[in-house]
Scaffold this motif. Structure first.
Motif, PDB file in Angstrom:
ATOM      1  N   LEU A   1      34.802 -26.306 -19.646  1.00  0.00           N
ATOM      2  CA  LEU A   1      33.731 -27.246 -19.961  1.00  0.00           C
ATOM      3  C   LEU A   1      32.492 -26.851 -19.178  1.00  0.00           C
ATOM      4  O   LEU A   1      32.530 -26.759 -17.947  1.00  0.00           O
ATOM      5  CB  LEU A   1      34.131 -28.677 -19.620  1.00  0.00           C
ATOM      6  N   ALA A   2      31.399 -26.613 -19.903  1.00  0.00           N
ATOM      7  CA  ALA A   2      30.159 -26.157 -19.278  1.00  0.00           C
ATOM      8  C   ALA A   2      28.986 -26.958 -19.812  1.00  0.00           C
ATOM      9  O   ALA A   2      29.046 -27.535 -20.900  1.00  0.00           O
ATOM     10  CB  ALA A   2      29.950 -24.667 -19.555  1.00  0.00           C
ATOM     11  N   VAL A   3      27.913 -26.979 -19.040  1.00  0.00           N
ATOM     12  CA  VAL A   3      26.650 -27.546 -19.500  1.00  0.00           C
ATOM     13  C   VAL A   3      25.596 -26.451 -19.439  1.00  0.00           C
ATOM     14  O   VAL A   3      25.714 -25.499 -18.669  1.00  0.00           O
ATOM     15  CB  VAL A   3      26.215 -28.769 -18.661  1.00  0.00           C
ATOM     16  N   CYS A   4      24.560 -26.616 -20.262  1.00  0.00           N
ATOM     17  CA  CYS A   4      23.507 -25.608 -20.312  1.00  0.00           C
ATOM     18  C   CYS A   4      22.182 -26.286 -20.592  1.00  0.00           C
ATOM     19  O   CYS A   4      22.080 -27.117 -21.502  1.00  0.00           O
ATOM     20  CB  CYS A   4      23.813 -24.563 -21.389  1.00  0.00           C
ATOM     21  N   ALA A   5      21.165 -25.928 -19.803  1.00  0.00           N
ATOM     22  CA  ALA A   5      19.786 -26.361 -20.037  1.00  0.00           C
ATOM     23  C   ALA A   5      18.935 -25.092 -20.027  1.00  0.00           C
ATOM     24  O   ALA A   5      18.354 -24.718 -19.009  1.00  0.00           O
ATOM     25  CB  ALA A   5      19.329 -27.341 -18.959  1.00  0.00           C
ATOM     26  N   PRO A   6      18.872 -24.397 -21.164  1.00  0.00           N
ATOM     27  CA  PRO A   6      18.245 -23.070 -21.175  1.00  0.00           C
ATOM     28  C   PRO A   6      16.731 -23.131 -21.022  1.00  0.00           C
ATOM     29  O   PRO A   6      16.072 -24.079 -21.454  1.00  0.00           O
ATOM     30  CB  PRO A   6      18.637 -22.523 -22.553  1.00  0.00           C
ATOM     31  N   THR A   7      16.206 -22.089 -20.407  1.00  0.00           N
ATOM     32  CA  THR A   7      14.752 -21.946 -20.265  1.00  0.00           C
ATOM     33  C   THR A   7      14.240 -20.706 -20.983  1.00  0.00           C
ATOM     34  O   THR A   7      13.028 -20.501 -21.066  1.00  0.00           O
ATOM     35  CB  THR A   7      14.367 -21.853 -18.780  1.00  0.00           C
TER      36      THR A   7
ATOM     37  N   PHE B   1      20.208 -32.708 -26.162  1.00  0.00           N
ATOM     38  CA  PHE B   1      18.778 -32.775 -26.436  1.00  0.00           C
ATOM     39  C   PHE B   1      18.331 -31.476 -27.099  1.00  0.00           C
ATOM     40  O   PHE B   1      18.843 -30.406 -26.786  1.00  0.00           O
ATOM     41  CB  PHE B   1      17.972 -32.978 -25.150  1.00  0.00           C
ATOM     42  N   GLY B   2      17.363 -31.583 -27.982  1.00  0.00           N
ATOM     43  CA  GLY B   2      16.781 -30.407 -28.599  1.00  0.00           C
ATOM     44  C   GLY B   2      17.230 -30.211 -30.034  1.00  0.00           C
ATOM     45  O   GLY B   2      18.245 -30.750 -30.478  1.00  0.00           O
ATOM     46  N   SER B   3      16.455 -29.437 -30.760  1.00  0.00           N
ATOM     47  CA  SER B   3      16.767 -29.081 -32.141  1.00  0.00           C
ATOM     48  C   SER B   3      16.415 -27.622 -32.346  1.00  0.00           C
ATOM     49  O   SER B   3      15.709 -27.014 -31.534  1.00  0.00           O
ATOM     50  CB  SER B   3      15.980 -29.970 -33.115  1.00  0.00           C
ATOM     51  N   GLY B   4      16.913 -27.057 -33.432  1.00  0.00           N
ATOM     52  CA  GLY B   4      16.632 -25.656 -33.683  1.00  0.00           C
ATOM     53  C   GLY B   4      17.539 -25.087 -34.750  1.00  0.00           C
ATOM     54  O   GLY B   4      18.034 -25.812 -35.620  1.00  0.00           O
ATOM     55  N   THR B   5      17.781 -23.792 -34.660  1.00  0.00           N
ATOM     56  CA  THR B   5      18.610 -23.105 -35.643  1.00  0.00           C
ATOM     57  C   THR B   5      19.679 -22.284 -34.949  1.00  0.00           C
ATOM     58  O   THR B   5      19.467 -21.742 -33.869  1.00  0.00           O
ATOM     59  CB  THR B   5      17.768 -22.178 -36.537  1.00  0.00           C
TER      60      THR B   5
ATOM     61  N   LYS C   1      22.790 -34.600 -30.942  1.00  0.00           N
ATOM     62  CA  LYS C   1      24.087 -35.231 -31.201  1.00  0.00           C
ATOM     63  C   LYS C   1      24.932 -34.452 -32.208  1.00  0.00           C
ATOM     64  O   LYS C   1      25.927 -34.966 -32.701  1.00  0.00           O
ATOM     65  CB  LYS C   1      23.930 -36.690 -31.649  1.00  0.00           C
ATOM     66  N   ASP C   2      24.554 -33.225 -32.501  1.00  0.00           N
ATOM     67  CA  ASP C   2      25.360 -32.387 -33.379  1.00  0.00           C
ATOM     68  C   ASP C   2      26.465 -31.690 -32.592  1.00  0.00           C
ATOM     69  O   ASP C   2      26.228 -31.168 -31.496  1.00  0.00           O
ATOM     70  CB  ASP C   2      24.507 -31.299 -34.038  1.00  0.00           C
TER      71      ASP C   2
ATOM     72  N   ALA D   1      13.905 -31.723 -22.544  1.00  0.00           N
ATOM     73  CA  ALA D   1      14.142 -30.293 -22.689  1.00  0.00           C
ATOM     74  C   ALA D   1      15.534 -30.056 -23.257  1.00  0.00           C
ATOM     75  O   ALA D   1      16.432 -30.889 -23.095  1.00  0.00           O
ATOM     76  CB  ALA D   1      13.998 -29.603 -21.331  1.00  0.00           C
ATOM     77  N   PRO D   2      15.744 -28.923 -23.932  1.00  0.00           N
ATOM     78  CA  PRO D   2      17.055 -28.643 -24.527  1.00  0.00           C
ATOM     79  C   PRO D   2      18.179 -28.725 -23.502  1.00  0.00           C
ATOM     80  O   PRO D   2      18.039 -28.276 -22.359  1.00  0.00           O
ATOM     81  CB  PRO D   2      16.898 -27.220 -25.062  1.00  0.00           C
ATOM     82  N   ARG D   3      19.306 -29.287 -23.938  1.00  0.00           N
ATOM     83  CA  ARG D   3      20.486 -29.422 -23.076  1.00  0.00           C
ATOM     84  C   ARG D   3      21.710 -29.608 -23.975  1.00  0.00           C
ATOM     85  O   ARG D   3      21.640 -30.328 -24.965  1.00  0.00           O
ATOM     86  CB  ARG D   3      20.334 -30.610 -22.130  1.00  0.00           C
TER      87      ARG D   3
END
Length: 425
Positions: free
Chosen positions: A102-108, A128-132, A145-146, A171-173
Motif C-alpha cells: 500500500l503506497a501513496v503518491c503526490a507527484p510533482t 485528487f486530480g484528473s487526467g488521462t 474518486k476513480d 494537488a494530485p494525490r
C-alpha cells in the motif's frame, strides 16, 4: 475483467492473417494469464512487440519493513508526506507484506517514459486530480474518486491535468494497492454468475458502472521510446524503436478499466452490516472495500457505528478520503489507520452514544483487509501518530443527559427521589 470487450480493428478469427495497409502482417500477441488457462486478450501490433534495442536495471523496489515484532494499532497522516517524483517514482510504500503493498503518491513531475508492472496488478485510487491514463489498450480518462485497475503487464502512462491557475484545487494525490504475490485484482466471485460471468442483481455495482479503454488507441511514432518494467523487485529500462502503444485493435477479457467509488451502491440493513457488504475487489489473501455515504441502520434502537470486533484472520487498513467518520476521532483527510489481527478494535469512546439517532453518514474511505500481518515501512514511522493506541482510553459509553421525564421514570423505577428537570443545578 470478467466480461468480453473489444476495441479497434481485429480480424474475423483468431490466429489468421491480418495485414497492414502496406501488405505486411500485423503482429498478433496473446496477452494471457495462468498459463493461458485464465483470462486473456489478443492484441494486434503494427510492429513486433518483441523488438527492443537496449536494457538496463535502474533501481530496486524491494520494500524495507520495520518493527516486524511490534503489534499495535497505528495511525499515519499521509498528507504530511512531501510531494515528489512522478506517478511511479513518487510512490511511498507505507504498509505491506508478501501479498500486497500500500503506497501513496503526490507527484510533482510528469512521466517522460512508459511503465509496465510485470510483477503485479495495480489498483490506483485517485484522491485528487484528473487526467488521462494512456494504455496499450486505449485511453482511460480519470477523475477524483476513480479506481483505475491496471492488470499485470499493461503498458501505461499517467498524465494529470494542470490545475486551473488561481483555483484552490488540491494537488494530485492517489493511493496504490498493488499485488505482491502475482495474483490479480478482480470483482468478488459472489457478485458474478458462475455460468455467464455477468454481475448478479445483488452486486453493489455492475457492467454499466465500468469505464473501459476508448479511442484514440494507436500511436505510431518513430524514434526511441523508453518503457520501464517492474519485475523481480527491480525497475528495468527498455528502449523501443517504435511507440509501445502501436496496437490497432484487441479483444478479450483482460484489460484495464475504471470504476468510480461514487457508483458503488451500499447495502444497508435494519442492523449494522459487516464489512464484506462493502467489498469491491479482491485478490489472493486480501480484499478491497469501499465505505461510502449511505443510509444508516433503521432499527428504532440501532447502534449505527461499528461494533467492537476482532477480525482474527485479518489486518485492516483504512484510507480516509472525505466526510465525517463517526467511529473515529482525530482522523484527517489522507489518514491511514492500521489495526492488526489479534487486537479488538471499534468505536472511540463517546462515539457510540453520539451517533445514536443519526440516519445517514457522509463518510468515504477505502479499506484493505489482509490475511497475513501487515508491516510498516520507515516512511510510515516518520508520520506515525504514537498517541493513537491510547485514544481508546476513557469511558466507552458515558451517560447521556436525560430529560426530566426520563429522570423521573428512572428514579421511580429505582425507588429513589428525583428533582424535576428544570431544578437541576
Amino acid at each position: 475483467m470478467p466480461y468480453y470487450s473489444k476495441l479497434g480493428q481485429i480480424p474475423s478469427k483468431r490466429h489468421i492473417q491480418f495485414r497492414r495497409p502496406d501488405g505486411a502482417l500485423y503482429s498478433e500477441e496473446v496477452f494471457g494469464t495462468e498459463g493461458f488457462s485464465g483470462p486473456t486478450s489478443t492484441l494486434y501490433h503494427i510492429h513486433p512487440p518483441t523488438q527492443v534495442i537496449g536494457w538496463k536495471t535502474l533501481y530496486s523496489t524491494q520494500p524495507e519493513y520495520v518493527e516486524r515484532d511490534v503489534m499495535r494499532m497505528r495511525h499515519v497522516k499521509s498528507m504530511q508526506l512531501p510531494p515528489k517524483g512522478d506517478p511511479v517514482t513518487g510512490r511511498t510504500i507505507l504498509f505491506g507484506n508478501a501479498d500486497v503493498e500500500l503506497a501513496v503518491c503526490a507527484p510533482t513531475e510528469r512521466m517522460n517514459y512508459w511503465f509496465k508492472n510485470a510483477q503485479g496488478d495495480e489498483c490506483i485510487f485517485i484522491h485528487f486530480g484528473s487526467g488521462t491514463c494512456q494504455t496499450s489498450f486505449g485511453l482511460l480518462t480519470f477523475k477524483p474518486k476513480d479506481y483505475i485497475i491496471i492488470p499485470k503487464g499493461v503498458i501505461y502512462q499517467l498524465k494529470f491535468d494542470e490545475p486551473v491557475r488561481g483555483s484552490d484545487e488540491p494537488a494530485p494525490r492517489f493511493l496504490v494497492i498493488e499485488t505482491a504475490n502475482g495474483s490479480h485484482i478482480v470483482p468478488p466471485p459472489r457478485y458474478m454468475s458462475k455460468k455467464t460471468a455477468q454481475f448478479l442483481e445483488h452486486a453493489p455495482y455492475c457492467e454499466r458502472d465500468l469505464r473501459t479503454p476508448e479511442l484514440p488507441m494507436t500511436i505510431e511514432e518513430a524514434g526511441q521510446h523508453e518503457v520501464r518494467i517492474k519485475a523481480r523487485n527491480l525497475v528495468h529500462s527498455y528502449m523501443y524503436n517504435y511507440h509501445p502503444c502501436d496496437v490497432v485493435g484487441w479483444d478479450g477479457c483482460y484489460y484495464p478499466y475504471i470504476f468510480n467509488i461514487d457508483d458503488f451502491s451500499p447495502i444497508v440493513g435494519k442492523h449494522h452490516m459487516p464489512p464484506p457488504t462493502h467489498q469491491t475487489f479482491e485478490a489472493e489473501n486480501f480484499v478491497i472495500c469501499s465505505f461510502c455515504p449511505r443510509l444508516l441502520d433503521f432499527h428504532p434502537q440501532a447502534v449505527v457505528v461499528p461494533y467492537n470486533h476482532s477480525n482474527l484472520d485479518s489486518d485492516e487498513v483504512l484510507y480516509y478520503v472525505e466526510g465525517n467518520y463517526k467511529a473515529r476521532k482525530g482522523i484527517e483527510v489522507g489518514s491511514l489507520s492500521m489495526h492488526p489481527q489479534g487486537i479488538p478494535h471499534g468505536p472511540h469512546p463517546g462515539t457510540v452514544e453520539a451517533s445514536i439517532g443519526a440516519t445517514v453518514t457522509n463518510e468515504l474511505a477505502v479499506m484493505c483487509d489482509t490475511f497475513r500481518p501487515l508491516y510498516p515501512t520507515k516512511a510510515a514511522l516518520e508520520i506515525d501518530d504514537l498517541k493513537y493506541p491510547m485514544s481508546w482510553e476513557g469511558e466507552s459509553a458515558p451517560a447521556r443527559q436525560l430529560s426530566g421525564e426520563q429522570v423521573a421514570i428512572h428514579g421511580k423505577a429505582n425507588g429513589t427521589a428525583v428533582k424535576p428537570a428544570n431544578t437541576w443545578d
